[in-house]
Design a protein around this motif. Structure first.
Motif, PDB file in Angstrom:
ATOM      1  N   LEU A 203      81.248  24.406  50.854  1.00  0.00           N
ATOM      2  CA  LEU A 203      80.031  23.933  51.522  1.00  0.00           C
ATOM      3  C   LEU A 203      78.776  24.389  50.786  1.00  0.00           C
ATOM      4  CD1 LEU A 203      80.983  24.406  55.291  1.00  0.00           C
ATOM      5  CD2 LEU A 203      81.033  22.320  53.902  1.00  0.00           C
ATOM      6  N   TYR A 204      78.868  25.523  50.096  1.00  0.00           N
ATOM      7  CA  TYR A 204      77.735  25.968  49.277  1.00  0.00           C
ATOM      8  C   TYR A 204      77.469  24.965  48.150  1.00  0.00           C
ATOM      9  CZ  TYR A 204      75.395  28.565  45.522  1.00  0.00           C
ATOM     10  OH  TYR A 204      74.546  28.947  44.509  1.00  0.00           O
ATOM     11  N   TYR A 205      78.514  24.547  47.452  1.00  0.00           N
ATOM     12  CA  TYR A 205      78.350  23.520  46.418  1.00  0.00           C
ATOM     13  C   TYR A 205      77.909  22.196  47.043  1.00  0.00           C
ATOM     14  CZ  TYR A 205      80.961  26.765  43.413  1.00  0.00           C
ATOM     15  OH  TYR A 205      81.364  27.863  42.697  1.00  0.00           O
ATOM     16  N   THR A 206      78.477  21.884  48.198  1.00  0.00           N
ATOM     17  CA  THR A 206      78.116  20.642  48.889  1.00  0.00           C
ATOM     18  C   THR A 206      76.619  20.586  49.167  1.00  0.00           C
ATOM     19  OG1 THR A 206      80.304  20.472  49.923  1.00  0.00           O
ATOM     20  CG2 THR A 206      78.507  19.269  50.985  1.00  0.00           C
TER      21      THR A 206
ATOM     22  N   THR B  35      70.482  16.811  45.612  1.00  0.00           N
ATOM     23  CA  THR B  35      70.329  15.970  44.425  1.00  0.00           C
ATOM     24  C   THR B  35      70.795  14.539  44.690  1.00  0.00           C
ATOM     25  OG1 THR B  35      72.487  16.706  43.571  1.00  0.00           O
ATOM     26  CG2 THR B  35      70.541  17.935  42.862  1.00  0.00           C
ATOM     27  N   GLY B  36      71.840  14.376  45.501  1.00  0.00           N
ATOM     28  CA  GLY B  36      72.309  13.037  45.833  1.00  0.00           C
ATOM     29  C   GLY B  36      71.295  12.254  46.645  1.00  0.00           C
ATOM     30  N   LEU B  37      70.666  12.910  47.616  1.00  0.00           N
ATOM     31  CA  LEU B  37      69.631  12.239  48.408  1.00  0.00           C
ATOM     32  C   LEU B  37      68.445  11.850  47.528  1.00  0.00           C
ATOM     33  CD1 LEU B  37      69.531  14.360  51.702  1.00  0.00           C
ATOM     34  CD2 LEU B  37      70.452  12.053  51.424  1.00  0.00           C
ATOM     35  N   ALA B  38      68.098  12.710  46.578  1.00  0.00           N
ATOM     36  CA  ALA B  38      66.972  12.414  45.686  1.00  0.00           C
ATOM     37  C   ALA B  38      67.230  11.132  44.898  1.00  0.00           C
ATOM     38  CB  ALA B  38      66.738  13.586  44.726  1.00  0.00           C
TER      39      ALA B  38
ATOM     40  N   ALA C 183      75.284   9.872  44.752  1.00  0.00           N
ATOM     41  CA  ALA C 183      74.564   8.768  45.380  1.00  0.00           C
ATOM     42  C   ALA C 183      75.318   7.454  45.235  1.00  0.00           C
ATOM     43  CB  ALA C 183      73.166   8.644  44.783  1.00  0.00           C
ATOM     44  N   LEU C 184      75.884   7.204  44.053  1.00  0.00           N
ATOM     45  CA  LEU C 184      76.644   5.971  43.836  1.00  0.00           C
ATOM     46  C   LEU C 184      77.864   5.918  44.735  1.00  0.00           C
ATOM     47  CD1 LEU C 184      76.485   5.629  39.936  1.00  0.00           C
ATOM     48  CD2 LEU C 184      75.296   4.223  41.632  1.00  0.00           C
ATOM     49  N   MET C 185      78.581   7.023  44.818  1.00  0.00           N
ATOM     50  CA  MET C 185      79.766   7.063  45.674  1.00  0.00           C
ATOM     51  C   MET C 185      79.404   6.896  47.136  1.00  0.00           C
ATOM     52  SD  MET C 185      82.545   9.837  44.434  1.00  0.00           S
ATOM     53  CE  MET C 185      83.440   9.366  45.899  1.00  0.00           C
ATOM     54  N   GLY C 186      78.296   7.498  47.533  1.00  0.00           N
ATOM     55  CA  GLY C 186      77.863   7.445  48.922  1.00  0.00           C
ATOM     56  C   GLY C 186      77.107   6.194  49.278  1.00  0.00           C
ATOM     57  N   ARG C 187      77.056   5.210  48.365  1.00  0.00           N
ATOM     58  CA  ARG C 187      76.359   3.949  48.590  1.00  0.00           C
ATOM     59  C   ARG C 187      74.905   4.178  49.015  1.00  0.00           C
ATOM     60  NH1 ARG C 187      80.418   2.855  46.358  1.00  0.00           N
ATOM     61  NH2 ARG C 187      81.701   0.986  46.593  1.00  0.00           N
ATOM     62  N   ASN C 188      74.321   5.279  48.533  1.00  0.00           N
ATOM     63  CA  ASN C 188      72.906   5.594  48.765  1.00  0.00           C
ATOM     64  C   ASN C 188      72.565   5.707  50.248  1.00  0.00           C
ATOM     65  OD1 ASN C 188      72.040   5.415  45.871  1.00  0.00           O
ATOM     66  ND2 ASN C 188      72.750   3.316  46.144  1.00  0.00           N
ATOM     67  N   HIS C 189      73.554   6.005  51.058  1.00  0.00           N
ATOM     68  CA  HIS C 189      73.336   6.241  52.492  1.00  0.00           C
ATOM     69  C   HIS C 189      73.556   7.724  52.767  1.00  0.00           C
ATOM     70  CE1 HIS C 189      73.904   6.179  56.841  1.00  0.00           C
ATOM     71  NE2 HIS C 189      73.371   4.963  56.855  1.00  0.00           N
ATOM     72  N   PRO C 190      72.725   8.358  53.605  1.00  0.00           N
ATOM     73  CA  PRO C 190      72.862   9.799  53.832  1.00  0.00           C
ATOM     74  C   PRO C 190      74.253  10.236  54.275  1.00  0.00           C
ATOM     75  CG  PRO C 190      70.804   9.013  54.739  1.00  0.00           C
ATOM     76  CD  PRO C 190      71.550   7.791  54.280  1.00  0.00           C
ATOM     77  N   ALA C 191      74.900   9.445  55.145  1.00  0.00           N
ATOM     78  CA  ALA C 191      76.256   9.804  55.572  1.00  0.00           C
ATOM     79  C   ALA C 191      77.212   9.750  54.388  1.00  0.00           C
ATOM     80  CB  ALA C 191      76.722   8.862  56.688  1.00  0.00           C
TER      81      ALA C 191
ATOM     82  N   LEU D  48      79.425  12.865  52.497  1.00  0.00           N
ATOM     83  CA  LEU D  48      80.863  12.818  52.241  1.00  0.00           C
ATOM     84  C   LEU D  48      81.154  12.946  50.739  1.00  0.00           C
ATOM     85  CD1 LEU D  48      81.932   9.986  54.715  1.00  0.00           C
ATOM     86  CD2 LEU D  48      82.245  12.461  54.975  1.00  0.00           C
ATOM     87  N   ALA D  49      80.358  12.271  49.915  1.00  0.00           N
ATOM     88  CA  ALA D  49      80.542  12.386  48.471  1.00  0.00           C
ATOM     89  C   ALA D  49      80.242  13.803  47.994  1.00  0.00           C
ATOM     90  CB  ALA D  49      79.654  11.371  47.748  1.00  0.00           C
ATOM     91  N   SER D  50      79.221  14.437  48.564  1.00  0.00           N
ATOM     92  CA  SER D  50      78.900  15.823  48.215  1.00  0.00           C
ATOM     93  C   SER D  50      80.052  16.751  48.583  1.00  0.00           C
ATOM     94  CB  SER D  50      77.623  16.270  48.940  1.00  0.00           C
ATOM     95  OG  SER D  50      76.516  15.480  48.574  1.00  0.00           O
ATOM     96  N   LEU D  51      80.664  16.488  49.728  1.00  0.00           N
ATOM     97  CA  LEU D  51      81.816  17.293  50.150  1.00  0.00           C
ATOM     98  C   LEU D  51      82.973  17.113  49.176  1.00  0.00           C
ATOM     99  CD1 LEU D  51      82.797  19.186  52.415  1.00  0.00           C
ATOM    100  CD2 LEU D  51      83.655  17.154  53.611  1.00  0.00           C
TER     101      LEU D  51
END
Length: 369
Positions: A60-63, A69-72, A294-302, A306-309
């Motif tokens: 979760l620390y890495y997440t 960065t993914g949200l950015a 961001a690409l994996m998460g389809r640029n959606h926060p949810a 999940l991609a960060s996890l």
């Protein structure tokens, strides 16, 4: 085939899951090549990332870092902007966080330093994104080129500051002095201990909760605000948005400022939460990996969460795999590359097949009804 007949869960949920599954199947061939049973490798990685409290804390620390960065990257992408400069914006944002901790840490507790560090990190990151945004909107300088250039400038600037300005005279290491302990963010295991719940120690700190709040903020901002609507309009068709009266310059600058701000929050987790000093290259590629998130998460926060996890799992599970089998830790980079390959470059490879299968199943269901 009509795209409108395909529900969102097929393209947003099922397709990324299939891509990740195929990436892991290809990874299995790699493990076989290096004489490691793929099932044993998966067990070790899963146990190392989620099987015990300390491992979960590291995951979760890495997440947390990947969420920022993914949200950015995701916010910029909604305006049709490919922000490659998240690495540099996170670096400079961390400088802002570190300067606050170095100055206020000696005179104020963490709960005073933390909100000021949030402001400083966000402002420094946004400021580093401003000039590329202005050049894109006003002069037509491509955002990809300018943000990449600013990554190198950020790296050089930080090297100069850490060597000639911030480095204590008593050390040869390229790093600042350690922040005052009163400015350190509380670890989650300490918070649990205060409620009588004993949890193994890990770097996970309260910036994880702030990262989750950022996910909610981005969701509300992009899909439930006027600015968010204008950002998505620019991203969908800039010419049509301009014809509708949307100010392209203003929206591009606002979008990149928010993107840089989110990247700047990265330093909260790494510097104020764990390292407790500014170190050279503390971003360690998280900004570039945020593009894949961001690409994996389809640029959606949810999806970004999940991609960060997933990438947090790869980081922590890969470290456990390296310890257990003695394999080179670069194997984790290969795993990440395969995930990025199938989720990014080969994203649409399975889309036609999935759509045909869905339409075939849907048609049969309708006929039976």
């Amino acid at each position: 085939m009509s795209q409108t007949r395909i529900p969102a869960w097929v393209t947003i949920g099922l397709l990324p899951a299939v891509n990740v599954m195929v990436a892991f199947l290809v990874s299995a061939l790699l493990f076989i090549y290096i004489d490691i049973n793929p099932l044993d490798a998966v067990k070790v990685m899963w146990a190392g990332a989620f099987g015990y409290a300390e491992g979960l804390g590291y995951t979760l620390y890495y997440t947390t870092g990947f969420i920022f960065t993914g949200l950015a990257v995701a916010v910029a992408y909604h305006a049709g902007l490919f922000n490659i400069g998240v690495e540099g914006q996170a670096y400079i944002g961390g400088l802002g966080v570190g300067l606050v901790c170095l100055t206020l840490g000696d005179v104020a507790p963490w709960y005073i330093v933390f909100p000021v560090a949030i402001l400083a990190g966000g402002l420094f990151g946004a400021a580093w994104a401003f000039l590329p945004a202005y050049l894109q909107a006003k002069r037509g300088s491509h955002i990809v080129i300018t943000t990449i250039m600013f990554n190198f400038i950020a790296s050089s600037l930080m090297a100069y500051l850490l060597v000639d300005i911030l480095k204590p005279e008593t050390t040869m290491a390229v790093e600042s002095r350690v922040f005052a302990q009163s400015s350190w963010l509380p670890k989650m295991h300490d918070i649990f201990s205060a409620f009588g719940i004993e949890v193994a120690s890990s770097p996970l700190n309260i910036s994880f909760l702030f990262a989750l709040l950022c996910c909610v903020f981005v969701w509300l901002f992009i899909w439930h605000s006027r600015w968010g609507y204008e950002i998505r309009s620019i991203g969908a068709n800039a010419s049509a948005a301009d014809y509708a009266g949307i100010n392209y310059l203003k929206i591009v600058v606002i979008t990149m400022l928010i993107s840089g701000m989110l990247a700047g929050f990265f330093g909260l987790n790494v510097l104020q939460g764990e390292l407790h000093q500014i170190k050279l290259n503390f971003v360690e590629g998280f900004g570039f990996t945020g593009i894949a998130v961001a690409l994996m998460g389809r640029n959606h926060p949810a999806g970004v969460f999940l991609a960060s996890l997933l990438f947090g799992f790869l980081y922590q599970g890969g470290a456990e795999l390296s310890f257990e089998y003695g394999v080179d830790r670069n194997i984790v980079v290969v795993l990440q590359g395969l995930v990025i390959l199938f989720s990014g470059a080969l994203e649409h490879m399975f889309r036609p097949t999935l759509e045909r299968l869905y339409l075939k199943f849907f048609s049969s269901e309708q006929g039976a009804a």
